[in-house]
Enzyme design. Sequence first.
Site, PDB file in Angstrom:
ATOM      1  N   LYS A  53       0.845  -1.203   0.000  1.00  0.00           N
ATOM      2  CA  LYS A  53       0.000   0.000   0.000  1.00  0.00           C
ATOM      3  C   LYS A  53       0.880   1.252   0.000  1.00  0.00           C
ATOM      4  CE  LYS A  53      -3.787  -2.518   2.074  1.00  0.00           C
ATOM      5  NZ  LYS A  53      -4.492  -2.967   3.297  1.00  0.00           N
ATOM      6  N   GLN A  97      -4.942  -1.393   9.566  1.00  0.00           N
ATOM      7  CA  GLN A  97      -4.708  -2.692   8.928  1.00  0.00           C
ATOM      8  C   GLN A  97      -5.259  -3.814   9.802  1.00  0.00           C
ATOM      9  OE1 GLN A  97      -3.271  -3.279   5.793  1.00  0.00           O
ATOM     10  NE2 GLN A  97      -3.890  -5.378   6.166  1.00  0.00           N
ATOM     11  N   ASP A 120     -10.872   2.724   4.198  1.00  0.00           N
ATOM     12  CA  ASP A 120     -11.289   1.343   3.942  1.00  0.00           C
ATOM     13  C   ASP A 120     -12.796   1.221   3.754  1.00  0.00           C
ATOM     14  OD1 ASP A 120      -9.622  -0.741   3.505  1.00  0.00           O
ATOM     15  OD2 ASP A 120      -9.241  -1.175   5.624  1.00  0.00           O
TER      16      ASP A 120
END
Length: 302
Positions: A53, A97, A120
């Site tokens: 990422k 994460q 997200d």
Amino acid sequence: MALRLDGKILAQEIEQRLHSDIQRGLSQVGRPPGLAVIRVGNDPASGVYVANKQKACNRVGLKSFGLHLPGNTSIDEVIKQIQEFNQNDLVDGILLQLPLPNGMDESLLLSVIDPLKDADGLHSLNLGKLIKGEKGARSCTPAGVMALLSRNKISLQGKRALVIGRSILVGKPMALMLQAANATVSVAHSHTQNLVDMTREAEVLVVAAGKPQMIGAEHISPGSVVVDVGIHRLPQKVNEGTKKKVILCGDVRFQEVEPKVSAITPVPGGVGPMTVAMLLVNTVFSWQKRCGLSLSLSDLLP
Ligand code: NAD
């Protein structure tokens, strides 16, 4: 011969588009979009995902703010760090994460993220927007699947779609997005009986069960479209001197399913790269919104 739904190529196309959108906006607002990536603990796969990422951020010109906390960090400390990123004007997207260390309350931590910075798309407010059909950050993996289907001109209108899996991360938002695209959607899960009867009815099958190679030719309706969300590292017997010790595979037995279908995603190189691309899309979308720039990415937020 089945069409391979190539997420790697589409992710590159999206990155190029983001790069030029960022350059254009940068000259107006004087700063690039910022993405904070918070990792807690040492889950090895997460280390690889976070590094990927951050590399993707560098490629498109997004500034990344990495924070790696030890696995024994208190939940109050993680909350404090999220709140600092919420307050930081240079940060437009925050990604926590997953998975978190055992026992850490994922739901609570996701709710602390400012919904406007929800890279997200997992904040309750943004999931609510998805249900209501309002624009907002979208869950990256299912949004990536939708982009992949759309780019390959796979019509969903009136199609019978089956999603295997009902997680908040993938299955549930996937079903909502397919429904919003006018598919007739069913959802199967671990308590579903006679799965094979359902899969054989499906014209579009999205598999997100997290079970290596569970779907084979016997599950497939000829000519259907199959999207394999699963990703697994399987230990492999190796010859002496060969370094490779794991193979990557999905929830679908690709070799036997591919000849029966009209289109299929490979693993790797299908859904995975799209998930990262959509994380960038959510962050750039938030930057445009927070900075009063014109919103150029709505077509990618299903
Ligand atoms: P999860 O474990 O949270 O959910 C799995 C779902 O599958 C559950 O709803 C469960 O009820 C259902 N299920 C399990 N076994 C089943 C069975 N035999 N029949 C029918 N349903 C069954 O997993 P998740 O977070 O939704 O992820 C699913 C898979 O997708 C995993 O392999 C994960 O690694 C992968 N994933 C990939 C990406 C990517 O970018 N490629 C992103 C997210 C998740």
